[in-house]
Design an enzyme around this catalytic site. Structure first.
Site, PDB file in Angstrom:
ATOM      1  N   VAL A 130      97.646  90.901 -23.286  1.00 53.94           N
ATOM      2  CA  VAL A 130      97.264  89.755 -22.466  1.00 53.94           C
ATOM      3  C   VAL A 130      97.298  88.470 -23.310  1.00 53.94           C
ATOM      4  O   VAL A 130      97.709  87.415 -22.820  1.00 53.94           O
ATOM      5  CB  VAL A 130      95.857  89.957 -21.844  1.00 53.94           C
ATOM      6  CG1 VAL A 130      95.400  88.709 -21.100  1.00 53.94           C
ATOM      7  CG2 VAL A 130      95.857  91.163 -20.911  1.00 53.94           C
ATOM      8  N   CYS A 131      96.912  88.578 -24.565  1.00 54.81           N
ATOM      9  CA  CYS A 131      96.803  87.404 -25.436  1.00 54.81           C
ATOM     10  C   CYS A 131      98.075  86.556 -25.488  1.00 54.81           C
ATOM     11  O   CYS A 131      98.003  85.330 -25.326  1.00 54.81           O
ATOM     12  CB  CYS A 131      96.375  87.811 -26.844  1.00 54.81           C
ATOM     13  SG  CYS A 131      94.777  88.656 -26.900  1.00 54.81           S
TER      14      CYS A 131
END
Length: 187
Positions: free
Chosen positions: A46-47
């Site tokens: 997700v980062c």
């Protein structure tokens, strides 16, 4: 306890920014608006989607006098390696702070105890060094840079227009409210 309206605590760290390692301290932050954008770890899932989204609006933020500091407990060396190998992270021109000693994460009370990783958190600091906005989301939920931009515009408007407040979903140029006894119960 909320960190809103509390001062930025002292810190010193090394960042990766535009092909260089640079030292950054709390003194470098004061005098302009700043976003501290914490994320769990480099080389994750997700980062990079969030960091790329933030990179896309970074020129707009700079035009508004806002600097961005992404922060994870990885080293500045790891940030460089990630920047050099990921097309999404390669778009980043803002500071990527290394917080391997956890001092910044502890200052913002965002470090996951016993894990050594920061939670997913966004903090907006005003030019006086006061935290004005805090947003923390769980690891599996990415943030939206466009919404962050809207909130920063609202914060900057509110600070520069005493006596006015920005209602829900306020967008730049829209009507604000002037709190008064006359408005009580009429909204």
């Amino acid at each position: 306890m909320s960190l809103v309206n509390t001062p930025l605590k002292p810190f010193a760290a090394t960042a990766y920014k535009q092909g260089k390692f640079v030292d950054v301290t709390d003194a470098d932050v004061k005098g302009k608006w700043a976003v501290f954008f914490f994320y769990p770890a480099d080389f994750t899932f997700v980062c990079p989607t969030e960091l790329e989204d933030l990179a896309d609006i970074y020129p707009t933020l700079q035009g508004m006098g806002v600097e961005v500091y992404s922060v994870s407990t990885d080293t500045h060396f790891s940030h460089k390696a990630w920047h050099d190998t990921s097309p999404a992270i390669g778009k980043i021109d803002y500071y990527m702070l290394g917080d391997q000693n956890h001092s910044i994460s502890n200052n913002f009370e965002i470090l996951r105890e016993g894990v050594g990783l920061a939670d997913r958190g966004t903090f907006v600091v005003d030019p006086e060094g006061t935290i004005q906005l805090v947003e923390i989301t769980p690891e599996g939920v990415g943030r939206n840079a466009t919404e962050l931009l809207r909130k920063i515009k609202a914060l900057q408007y509110w600070v520069s227009h005493p006596g006015e407040v920005c209602p829900a979903k306020w967008e730049e140029g829209e009507k604000t409210l002037a709190p008064s006894l006359d408005l009580v119960g009429k909204i």
